[in-house]
Design a protein around this motif. Structure first.
Motif, PDB file in Angstrom:
ATOM      1  N   VAL A  65       0.854  -1.187   0.000  1.00  0.00           N
ATOM      2  CA  VAL A  65       0.000   0.000   0.000  1.00  0.00           C
ATOM      3  C   VAL A  65       0.891   1.239   0.000  1.00  0.00           C
ATOM      4  CG1 VAL A  65      -1.823   1.266   1.201  1.00  0.00           C
ATOM      5  CG2 VAL A  65      -1.806  -1.242   1.248  1.00  0.00           C
ATOM      6  N   HIS A  67       0.832   5.273   0.667  1.00  0.00           N
ATOM      7  CA  HIS A  67       0.033   6.291   1.346  1.00  0.00           C
ATOM      8  C   HIS A  67       0.462   7.676   0.875  1.00  0.00           C
ATOM      9  CE1 HIS A  67      -1.656   3.476   4.411  1.00  0.00           C
ATOM     10  NE2 HIS A  67      -0.584   2.792   4.046  1.00  0.00           N
ATOM     11  N   GLU A  71      -4.528   9.250   1.527  1.00  0.00           N
ATOM     12  CA  GLU A  71      -5.103   8.251   0.622  1.00  0.00           C
ATOM     13  C   GLU A  71      -4.237   6.998   0.626  1.00  0.00           C
ATOM     14  OE1 GLU A  71      -6.157   7.675  -4.155  1.00  0.00           O
ATOM     15  OE2 GLU A  71      -5.173   9.503  -3.434  1.00  0.00           O
ATOM     16  N   ALA A  72      -4.865   5.833   0.699  1.00  0.00           N
ATOM     17  CA  ALA A  72      -4.158   4.557   0.655  1.00  0.00           C
ATOM     18  C   ALA A  72      -4.379   3.914  -0.714  1.00  0.00           C
ATOM     19  CB  ALA A  72      -4.642   3.637   1.765  1.00  0.00           C
ATOM     20  N   ASP A  74      -3.801   0.792  -2.929  1.00  0.00           N
ATOM     21  CA  ASP A  74      -3.484  -0.631  -2.806  1.00  0.00           C
ATOM     22  C   ASP A  74      -2.884  -1.134  -4.110  1.00  0.00           C
ATOM     23  OD1 ASP A  74      -3.364  -3.358  -2.378  1.00  0.00           O
ATOM     24  OD2 ASP A  74      -5.324  -3.469  -1.404  1.00  0.00           O
ATOM     25  N   LYS A 129       8.538  -0.112   5.797  1.00  0.00           N
ATOM     26  CA  LYS A 129       8.194   1.192   5.247  1.00  0.00           C
ATOM     27  C   LYS A 129       9.405   1.787   4.535  1.00  0.00           C
ATOM     28  CE  LYS A 129       6.156   4.007   8.180  1.00  0.00           C
ATOM     29  NZ  LYS A 129       5.830   4.671   9.474  1.00  0.00           N
ATOM     30  N   LEU A 145       0.988   5.147  10.172  1.00  0.00           N
ATOM     31  CA  LEU A 145       0.043   4.574   9.207  1.00  0.00           C
ATOM     32  C   LEU A 145      -0.988   3.660   9.863  1.00  0.00           C
ATOM     33  CD1 LEU A 145       2.469   3.668   6.276  1.00  0.00           C
ATOM     34  CD2 LEU A 145       1.213   5.801   6.669  1.00  0.00           C
TER      35      LEU A 145
END
Length: 263
Positions: A65, A67, A71-72, A74, A129, A145
């Protein structure tokens, strides 16, 4: 390699040695600050990056995902496998193209499937991350997150100066984790994005095993970055999940940051 959480530590930073260098989930692209829209290729490799060592087979990750400004996006179904030809073996890894269009920070969050480490008879899951930025506009690189466990950067992770320090806040289920062990590795042979092999080796592993820091009572740690390039930080066993398929699970939080020389 010691994986369980240790007892509470008063020191914010304590460099010690462990017997071997660590497994590290890599989330890599060579350029992390962009000045134009791009489909950014990223490689996801489970590896021993500081010693340019053994690579481990990944299975289909649970999620990928990106970010951006709350907004995420996918991209799990965009992941495709490839063979990474490490210095001593070959292993299955994954890659995807990340859409970068507007100015701001893009936080990449990979949740791999648990990996069974036969030598330790445990599973390892490194929730990882990494960061991209377009236009040098900050838009939330320091925001958590809501991952099961994560390291929140307290320095801009795409633009840390070599010779300065990087600080992070370790969270598990949104709460600071005190007394956690943080293993630290330098990406010594950045992957060749075309050949899918390690690139030229730019540093040798330090003597004495892995670099280790401890979080303080507030869940924070600080480490000095002596060399430009990519640095990874892994909080071992910091996640809430401790078992997978009847065996111990080390659910780790990993973050990658980029240090550059002062122009």
């Amino acid at each position: 390699m010691t994986r369980p959480l240790l007892g509470a530590a008063a020191a914010a930073l304590a460099l010690t040695a462990t017997p071997a260098l660590a497994h590290f989930q890599l989330a890599y692209t060579p350029t992390v600050v962009l000045d134009a829209p791009a489909q950014v290729p990223m490689k996801f490799i489970f590896w021993h990056p500081m010693e340019n060592g053994h690579a481990m087979d990944m299975t289909q990750p649970e999620s990928l995902v990106v970010h951006f400004k709350g907004e995420a996006i996918d991209l799990t179904d965009k992941l495709t496998p490839f063979t990474f030809k490490a210095a001593h073996n070959e292993a299955q890894a994954y890659e995807a193209a990340l859409p970068v269009k507007r100015n701001g920070d893009y936080i990449v969050a990979l949740t791999p499937a648990p990996y069974y480490e036969e030598s330790e008879d445990i599973y390892i899951q490194q929730i990882t991350k990494s960061f991209l930025n377009k236009g040098e506009i900050p838009t939330g690189w320091n925001e958590p997150l809501g991952l099961p466990t994560e390291i929140v950067p307290l320095n801009k992770p795409t633009n840390v100066l070599a010779g300065s320090t990087f600080s992070g806040l370790l969270l598990s289920e949104g709460k600071p984790v005190a007394g956690a062990e943080i293993e630290i590795e330098y990406l010594a042979a950045p992957p060749d994005m075309e050949a899918n092999t390690p690139g030229p080796v730019t540093a040798e592993p330090p003597s004495g095993g892995a670099l280790v820091a401890m979080t303080g009572h507030d869940g924070m740690f600080t480490f000095g970055l002596p060399k430009a390039g990519f640095w990874g930080f892994a909080a071992l066993g910091s996640g809430p999940d401790t078992e997978h398929e009847g065996k111990e699970l080390s659910q780790d939080a990993v973050i990658w940051v980029h240090a550059q020389e002062l122009p």
